[in-house]
Design an enzyme around this catalytic site. Structure first.
Site, PDB file in Angstrom:
ATOM      1  CB  THR A   7      -0.973  -0.007   1.194  1.00  0.00           C
ATOM      2  OG1 THR A   7      -0.243  -0.206   2.397  1.00  0.00           O
ATOM      3  CG2 THR A   7      -2.015  -1.092   1.025  1.00  0.00           C
ATOM      4  CE  LYS A  38       0.813  -3.501   2.988  1.00  0.00           C
ATOM      5  NZ  LYS A  38       0.202  -2.490   3.903  1.00  0.00           N
ATOM      6  CB  THR A  62       4.754  -7.110  10.426  1.00  0.00           C
ATOM      7  OG1 THR A  62       4.757  -5.736  10.023  1.00  0.00           O
ATOM      8  CG2 THR A  62       4.803  -7.984   9.198  1.00  0.00           C
ATOM      9  CD  GLU A 110       3.302   5.397   7.023  1.00  0.00           C
ATOM     10  OE1 GLU A 110       2.429   5.019   6.256  1.00  0.00           O
ATOM     11  OE2 GLU A 110       3.075   5.919   8.121  1.00  0.00           O
ATOM     12  CG  ASN A 145       1.247   8.842   8.804  1.00  0.00           C
ATOM     13  OD1 ASN A 145       0.437   8.054   8.342  1.00  0.00           O
ATOM     14  ND2 ASN A 145       2.500   8.525   9.045  1.00  0.00           N
ATOM     15  CB  SER A 173      -7.800   9.140   5.077  1.00  0.00           C
ATOM     16  OG  SER A 173      -8.859   9.450   5.949  1.00  0.00           O
TER      17      SER A 173
END
Lengths: 408, 408
Positions: free
Chosen positions: B156, B182, B193, B280, B403, B408
């Protein structure tokens, strides 16, 4: 105070003097800055003291000193150093605290155990005794100053000076409480925030003052977090001079005990929120109210899990009603929760209920609420009566800039 | 994969096929993107399965489905959806998983309980059944593809595709293990994870496979954190087709059990570190080794307290040897620690010992180490034999941008 003032800053309030308390500040030059960084407060004979201190396993020698001195419950002076926390400095750090207490006790004509010391700033550098002593000597002879000057002097990365005041009627007399506090990073107080000082002219027995302070701490300083990082130096001390002349408060049956406790609770609440308002990089003040949990303790842990989640904090910074991240934070808290009973609101607008998004909820008031500076998140677990409210701020580029874009 | 590749990215390795495993990908168009987002893997009859799943109290229906199916220990197909995690979607989410399992079972000629399903992406939006079914139908008839295509399809916000492979000699035969995984935000796996899949041609009894997987998870996926936020969908599944023809591994006494466990441990370690490398905003991979703690469990908690501290992570981002923040993180962990026995190193250079800074330590190697991409922090508590090693990444403006700087 090198960074621009927080957008959430509030003006310093008018705060009356407290009879029996005298404040002086001086330049100890703990850092290469041209500002006062040492505060010296004298307290009238008979002043009682209580306090809450960090639960860190690696506390500063100042915290250890205060913990010992608090047992006796009496205070004659307070010394606060800014720019150097003196934490993790071994014997040399302990010697610095002892030297400060000894010199101050000699000046004030009291025992070293009547002297309270707090320091804030860089960890790992022993507080230089020569600078502390020269600063103290300068402070002993300097002019009296007010609360705002003290608030400025105890600050480090704080972007505005923080104080609050309130009154209560105790035993037929009006007693006054004032408090000043400093933040603004490494804030997840386990029992207290970094450095906060409360002064009152009420007469209060030290044991009762301690119980009242411990109780006031629980819903205030223990319910705020900026970054989940608990300082080695967290200290809140409350001093009561007794100058108001009330019959000393000794227990819950004393005349005015309830009023005093309510006033102390109110003051601590005000001070705690000021710290969050000056959280490093903060652009929004976030209140997280958890209800319907298995217990109050469980509600507190879930609320803190939400408040410390980087994904929740960045979503709020982005004004994004990303309630999925709140679900995540509830889920990871490790506390009793049933996904299919969870309900979530932003402001007054319910967005999820019964384990899924409310279909067709009105997004306009949510978007408007998130554009504001004060954000409310409500989470109902739907499984019990436990509740808790905590406060935090958002996580922004400002936090990274303050903490990564320089070398200490 | 819209963000530029992580500076810590590694190239996708050459990975052999696994006999008994066939991979296909298709476009279900869960988001408005032009890429494959549905993976369909068929597994030979007799394939055994084990897995570790999120401990979140608010797991996705996929996690609940897998938890139930794992009890039977048999697998014939795996379906992975990217772009929608289907978490917190109530009955409609459960129905989507059931529909996927039913359609896949009908195609494969097996029971729905032989089908494993995992989804990753936004929380709170029910996975659209029509898109899933259309995507599945396309996948059933599409050409076989390789591991890298699968790794791309399950990703993603990942900025690079992540896979690893290893071999072991079991019962005189070479068995191969491959894994893909991922990340890359909401990473603090409690037992796993986000999504990881391991395939081997070894013949392994499901109970033994589960024990080996649980054991391999502990020092790998359970020892990494990007942001301390545990996903609702964390899933690692291991499938063993048995095509290698070894006598099935049933317990620790089986020929090759040790070699298989070692290979699985190695594979999980490789995969876990790849996730951190794609954390990230990550610019540095940080290894935190805690020794001398009261117990291994205590060492793990202290290491995670350091790894999740925003102040430690921003200090590393700023290449700042701010060991005071490490002291803070040890202190706040709530685990047994004695300030005056604590020792800290960066790379090979000891910077603090016996509760204070080492006077005159050589700063040059520390500065050079911190400029690198792989940072080692060593903390010795000096009170026991407990030890743990965890991995994280630094906290940078990139994390905030990913973030907070979007809706979103």
């Amino acid at each position: 105070m090198s960074h621009p003032a927080s957008p959430l800053a509030l003006p310093f309030p008018a705060m009356p003097p407290i009879a029996g308390v005298e404040v002086r500040v001086a330049r100890a030059r703990y850092k290469t800055w041209d500002r006062c960084d040492l505060t010296f407060v004298t307290l009238a004979a008979g002043t009682t003291v209580a306090g809450v201190l960090t639960q860190s396993r690696c506390p500063s020698p100042e915290v250890e000193w205060c913990r010992k001195a608090l047992v006796l419950g009496q205070a004659r002076a307070l010394v606060v150093n800014a720019g150097n926390s003196n934490a993790f400095t071994g014997d040399r750090g302990r010697q610095a605290v002892e030297a400060i207490a000894a010199r101050t006790a000699a000046h004030a004509g009291c025992q070293p155990s009547d002297i309270f010391v707090a320091s804030t700033g860089v960890i790992g550098v022993p507080l230089p005794i020569d600078k502390a002593e020269a600063g103290l000597d300068a402070a002993f002879t300097s002019d009296l100053c007010g609360w705002e000057a003290m608030a400025e002097t105890i600050g480090t990365t704080d972007t505005f000076s923080k104080g609050a005041t309130t009154t209560a009627i105790v035993d037929g007399r009006t007693v006054t409480l004032v408090g000043i506090i400093k933040g603004s990073g490494m804030i997840a107080p386990d029992m207290a925030t970094m450095l906060g000082f409360i002064f009152t002219d009420a007469a209060v027995d030290p044991a009762f003052l301690q119980r009242a302070m411990t109780a006031a701490n629980a819903p205030s300083f223990s319910c705020i977090t900026v970054d989940g990082d608990t300082s080695t130096s967290d200290t809140v001390l409350a001093f009561a001079t007794g100058a108001a002349g009330n019959t000393a408060l000794v227990d819950d049956e004393s005349a005015g005990a309830d009023a005093f406790r309510a006033a102390l609770n109110d003051l601590c609440h005000q001070l705690a929120l000021l710290v969050v308002r000056d959280g490093e990089g903060a652009s929004k003040l976030i209140e997280i109210a958890v209800t319907g949990a298995d217990s109050d303790r469980s509600a507190h842990r879930i609320a803190m899990s939400i408040a410390n989640s980087p994904l929740v904090k960045t979503a709020i910074a982005g004004e994004d009603a990303n309630w999925g991240r709140i679900v995540m934070a509830v889920g990871k808290a490790g506390e009793p929760a049933e996904r299919d009973r969870l309900a979530i609101r932003f402001g007054d607008t319910q967005v999820a209920e019964g384990g899924l998004a409310l279909s067709g909820y009105d997004e306009a008031p949510v978007a408007a609420h998130l554009k504001g500076q004060e954000i409310e998140i409500g989470v109902d677990l739907g499984i019990g009566e436990g509740k808790a409210t905590v406060w935090t701020c958002d996580l922004t580029h400002g936090y990274i800039s303050i903490n990564a874009d320089y070398r200490s």
